[in-house]
Design a protein around this motif. Structure first.
Motif, PDB file in Angstrom:
ATOM      1  N   ALA A 193      11.828  14.760   3.657  1.00 51.13           N
ATOM      2  CA  ALA A 193      13.058  14.907   2.526  1.00 51.13           C
ATOM      3  C   ALA A 193      14.300  14.927   3.072  1.00 51.13           C
ATOM      4  CB  ALA A 193      12.459  16.161   1.670  1.00 51.13           C
ATOM      5  N   ALA A 194      15.284  14.111   2.466  1.00 49.46           N
ATOM      6  CA  ALA A 194      16.502  14.081   2.962  1.00 49.46           C
ATOM      7  C   ALA A 194      17.424  15.226   2.107  1.00 49.46           C
ATOM      8  CB  ALA A 194      17.225  13.137   2.661  1.00 49.46           C
ATOM      9  N   ALA A 195      18.488  15.841   2.761  1.00 49.69           N
ATOM     10  CA  ALA A 195      19.284  16.752   2.030  1.00 49.69           C
ATOM     11  C   ALA A 195      20.322  15.988   1.070  1.00 49.69           C
ATOM     12  CB  ALA A 195      19.777  17.605   3.114  1.00 49.69           C
ATOM     13  N   ASP A 196      20.113  14.626   0.761  1.00 53.33           N
ATOM     14  CA  ASP A 196      21.118  14.187  -0.088  1.00 53.33           C
ATOM     15  C   ASP A 196      20.727  14.223  -1.492  1.00 53.33           C
ATOM     16  OD1 ASP A 196      18.994  12.516  -0.529  1.00 53.33           O
ATOM     17  OD2 ASP A 196      19.677  10.706   0.441  1.00 53.33           O
ATOM     18  N   GLY A 197      19.787  14.884  -1.935  1.00 54.65           N
ATOM     19  CA  GLY A 197      19.644  15.079  -3.487  1.00 54.65           C
ATOM     20  C   GLY A 197      18.233  14.590  -3.617  1.00 54.65           C
ATOM     21  N   GLY A 198      17.405  14.099  -2.881  1.00 55.22           N
ATOM     22  CA  GLY A 198      16.188  13.535  -3.249  1.00 55.22           C
ATOM     23  C   GLY A 198      15.450  12.516  -2.412  1.00 55.22           C
ATOM     24  N   SER A 199      15.971  11.968  -1.255  1.00 50.12           N
ATOM     25  CA  SER A 199      15.458  10.677  -1.008  1.00 50.12           C
ATOM     26  C   SER A 199      14.276  11.207   0.083  1.00 50.12           C
ATOM     27  CB  SER A 199      16.548  10.090   0.086  1.00 50.12           C
ATOM     28  OG  SER A 199      17.752   9.395  -0.844  1.00 50.12           O
ATOM     29  N   LEU A 200      13.354  10.335  -0.010  1.00 52.83           N
ATOM     30  CA  LEU A 200      12.257  10.660   0.701  1.00 52.83           C
ATOM     31  C   LEU A 200      11.980   9.401   1.902  1.00 52.83           C
ATOM     32  CD1 LEU A 200       9.746  11.126  -2.023  1.00 52.83           C
ATOM     33  CD2 LEU A 200      10.770  12.907  -0.583  1.00 52.83           C
ATOM     34  N   ALA A 201      11.653   9.562   3.218  1.00 54.59           N
ATOM     35  CA  ALA A 201      11.394   8.903   4.172  1.00 54.59           C
ATOM     36  C   ALA A 201       9.684   8.984   4.682  1.00 54.59           C
ATOM     37  CB  ALA A 201      12.250   9.245   5.428  1.00 54.59           C
ATOM     38  N   LEU A 202       9.120   7.954   4.872  1.00 55.64           N
ATOM     39  CA  LEU A 202       7.708   7.816   5.581  1.00 55.64           C
ATOM     40  C   LEU A 202       7.918   6.931   6.820  1.00 55.64           C
ATOM     41  CD1 LEU A 202       4.982   8.510   4.227  1.00 55.64           C
ATOM     42  CD2 LEU A 202       4.752   6.144   3.566  1.00 55.64           C
ATOM     43  N   PHE A 203       7.069   7.479   7.710  1.00 57.78           N
ATOM     44  CA  PHE A 203       7.115   6.756   9.098  1.00 57.78           C
ATOM     45  C   PHE A 203       5.712   6.422   9.281  1.00 57.78           C
ATOM     46  CE2 PHE A 203      10.419   9.833   9.087  1.00 57.78           C
ATOM     47  CZ  PHE A 203      11.443   9.213   9.739  1.00 57.78           C
ATOM     48  N   VAL A 204       5.402   5.184   9.464  1.00 55.85           N
ATOM     49  CA  VAL A 204       4.029   4.460   9.327  1.00 55.85           C
ATOM     50  C   VAL A 204       4.152   3.801  10.597  1.00 55.85           C
ATOM     51  CG1 VAL A 204       2.785   2.794   8.270  1.00 55.85           C
ATOM     52  CG2 VAL A 204       4.236   4.085   6.999  1.00 55.85           C
ATOM     53  N   LYS A 205       2.983   4.082  11.466  1.00 55.02           N
ATOM     54  CA  LYS A 205       2.704   3.150  12.743  1.00 55.02           C
ATOM     55  C   LYS A 205       2.133   1.978  12.260  1.00 55.02           C
ATOM     56  CE  LYS A 205       2.871   6.098  16.372  1.00 55.02           C
ATOM     57  NZ  LYS A 205       3.698   5.899  17.353  1.00 55.02           N
ATOM     58  N   ARG A 206       2.659   0.700  12.859  1.00 57.01           N
ATOM     59  CA  ARG A 206       1.930  -0.497  12.566  1.00 57.01           C
ATOM     60  C   ARG A 206       1.142  -0.899  13.706  1.00 57.01           C
ATOM     61  NH1 ARG A 206       6.544  -4.376  10.677  1.00 57.01           N
ATOM     62  NH2 ARG A 206       5.634  -5.588  12.157  1.00 57.01           N
ATOM     63  N   ILE A 207       0.324  -1.995  13.340  1.00 60.45           N
ATOM     64  CA  ILE A 207      -0.679  -2.454  14.343  1.00 60.45           C
ATOM     65  C   ILE A 207       0.126  -3.047  15.537  1.00 60.45           C
ATOM     66  CG2 ILE A 207      -2.602  -4.413  14.742  1.00 60.45           C
ATOM     67  CD1 ILE A 207      -3.222  -4.078  11.620  1.00 60.45           C
ATOM     68  N   ASP A 208       1.273  -3.578  15.613  1.00 54.90           N
ATOM     69  CA  ASP A 208       1.914  -3.913  16.894  1.00 54.90           C
ATOM     70  C   ASP A 208       2.399  -2.912  17.563  1.00 54.90           C
ATOM     71  OD1 ASP A 208       4.258  -3.106  15.309  1.00 54.90           O
ATOM     72  OD2 ASP A 208       4.978  -5.363  15.088  1.00 54.90           O
ATOM     73  N   GLY A 209       2.367  -1.661  17.105  1.00 56.23           N
ATOM     74  CA  GLY A 209       2.805  -0.342  17.895  1.00 56.23           C
ATOM     75  C   GLY A 209       4.011   0.071  17.493  1.00 56.23           C
ATOM     76  N   GLN A 210       4.836  -0.571  16.739  1.00 56.00           N
ATOM     77  CA  GLN A 210       6.315  -0.218  16.237  1.00 56.00           C
ATOM     78  C   GLN A 210       5.641   0.808  15.173  1.00 56.00           C
ATOM     79  OE1 GLN A 210       9.361  -2.989  15.600  1.00 56.00           O
ATOM     80  NE2 GLN A 210       7.896  -4.676  16.226  1.00 56.00           N
ATOM     81  N   THR A 211       6.895   1.873  14.868  1.00 59.97           N
ATOM     82  CA  THR A 211       6.888   2.658  13.888  1.00 59.97           C
ATOM     83  C   THR A 211       7.990   2.159  12.807  1.00 59.97           C
ATOM     84  OG1 THR A 211       6.255   4.400  15.220  1.00 59.97           O
ATOM     85  CG2 THR A 211       7.264   4.890  13.097  1.00 59.97           C
ATOM     86  N   GLU A 212       7.558   1.846  11.479  1.00 61.70           N
ATOM     87  CA  GLU A 212       8.521   1.395  10.598  1.00 61.70           C
ATOM     88  C   GLU A 212       8.732   2.639   9.545  1.00 61.70           C
ATOM     89  OE1 GLU A 212       8.836  -2.316   7.385  1.00 61.70           O
ATOM     90  OE2 GLU A 212       7.003  -2.173   8.489  1.00 61.70           O
ATOM     91  N   ARG A 213       9.821   2.673   9.366  1.00 57.30           N
ATOM     92  CA  ARG A 213      10.463   3.778   8.434  1.00 57.30           C
ATOM     93  C   ARG A 213      10.822   3.319   7.122  1.00 57.30           C
ATOM     94  NH1 ARG A 213      15.230   5.234  10.469  1.00 57.30           N
ATOM     95  NH2 ARG A 213      16.389   4.165   8.834  1.00 57.30           N
ATOM     96  N   PHE A 214      10.031   3.823   6.075  1.00 58.07           N
ATOM     97  CA  PHE A 214      10.570   3.296   4.845  1.00 58.07           C
ATOM     98  C   PHE A 214      11.328   4.586   4.016  1.00 58.07           C
ATOM     99  CE2 PHE A 214       6.715   0.869   5.855  1.00 58.07           C
ATOM    100  CZ  PHE A 214       6.969  -0.351   5.395  1.00 58.07           C
ATOM    101  N   VAL A 215      12.237   4.309   3.372  1.00 60.64           N
ATOM    102  CA  VAL A 215      13.070   5.333   2.540  1.00 60.64           C
ATOM    103  C   VAL A 215      13.083   4.999   1.171  1.00 60.64           C
ATOM    104  CG1 VAL A 215      15.416   6.343   2.351  1.00 60.64           C
ATOM    105  CG2 VAL A 215      14.362   5.985   4.799  1.00 60.64           C
ATOM    106  N   ILE A 216      12.874   6.011   0.338  1.00 66.89           N
ATOM    107  CA  ILE A 216      13.073   5.887  -1.015  1.00 66.89           C
ATOM    108  C   ILE A 216      14.401   6.379  -1.151  1.00 66.89           C
ATOM    109  CG2 ILE A 216      12.480   6.334  -3.646  1.00 66.89           C
ATOM    110  CD1 ILE A 216       9.473   6.630  -2.640  1.00 66.89           C
ATOM    111  N   ASP A 217      15.620   5.467  -1.998  1.00 62.05           N
ATOM    112  CA  ASP A 217      16.698   6.408  -2.070  1.00 62.05           C
ATOM    113  C   ASP A 217      16.694   7.074  -3.338  1.00 62.05           C
ATOM    114  OD1 ASP A 217      19.546   6.899  -2.274  1.00 62.05           O
ATOM    115  OD2 ASP A 217      20.329   4.838  -1.989  1.00 62.05           O
ATOM    116  N   ARG A 218      16.850   8.202  -3.501  1.00 62.44           N
ATOM    117  CA  ARG A 218      17.059   9.064  -4.556  1.00 62.44           C
ATOM    118  C   ARG A 218      18.117  10.000  -4.255  1.00 62.44           C
ATOM    119  NH1 ARG A 218      10.538  10.053  -5.421  1.00 62.44           N
ATOM    120  NH2 ARG A 218       9.932   8.174  -6.189  1.00 62.44           N
TER     121      ARG A 218
END
Length: 92
Positions: A10-35
């Motif tokens: 959780a970010a200190a910006d008032g509510g944004s969230l981040a999710l780190f997901v391992k992909r099949i190709d070995g990379q980590t993709e970061r998704f962020v909900i801007d809140r």
């Protein structure tokens, strides 16, 4: 597409969230909900972004479906269901 959820934050910006997901190709993709306080009242509020690609509506639906397959194996401390719901909304 995805192997597992590796982390979330959780970010200190008032509510944004981040999710780190391992992909099949070995990379980590970061998704962020801007809140952040700064985005409230703007079109960016409650939008999901990715560290590896831009997300069009069709992409969001595909990603949501792929993430759903991880629900049973992901610890409940990670806001995976929230990301799935937000991606589905963004796909419309």
């Amino acid at each position: 597409m995805f192997k597992s959820v590796s982390d979330s934050a959780a970010a200190a910006d008032g509510g944004s969230l981040a999710l780190f997901v391992k992909r099949i190709d070995g990379q980590t993709e970061r998704f962020v909900i801007d809140r952040s306080l700064a985005s409230r009242g703007t079109p960016d509020y409650n939008k999901v972004s990715s560290s590896l690609r831009s997300l069009a509506g069709e992409d969001c639906g595909t990603i949501a479906a792929a993430l759903e397959s991880l629900l049973m194996t992901t610890l409940s401390v990670h806001p995976l269901a929230d990301f799935i719901d937000t991606l589905k909304q963004q796909s419309r």
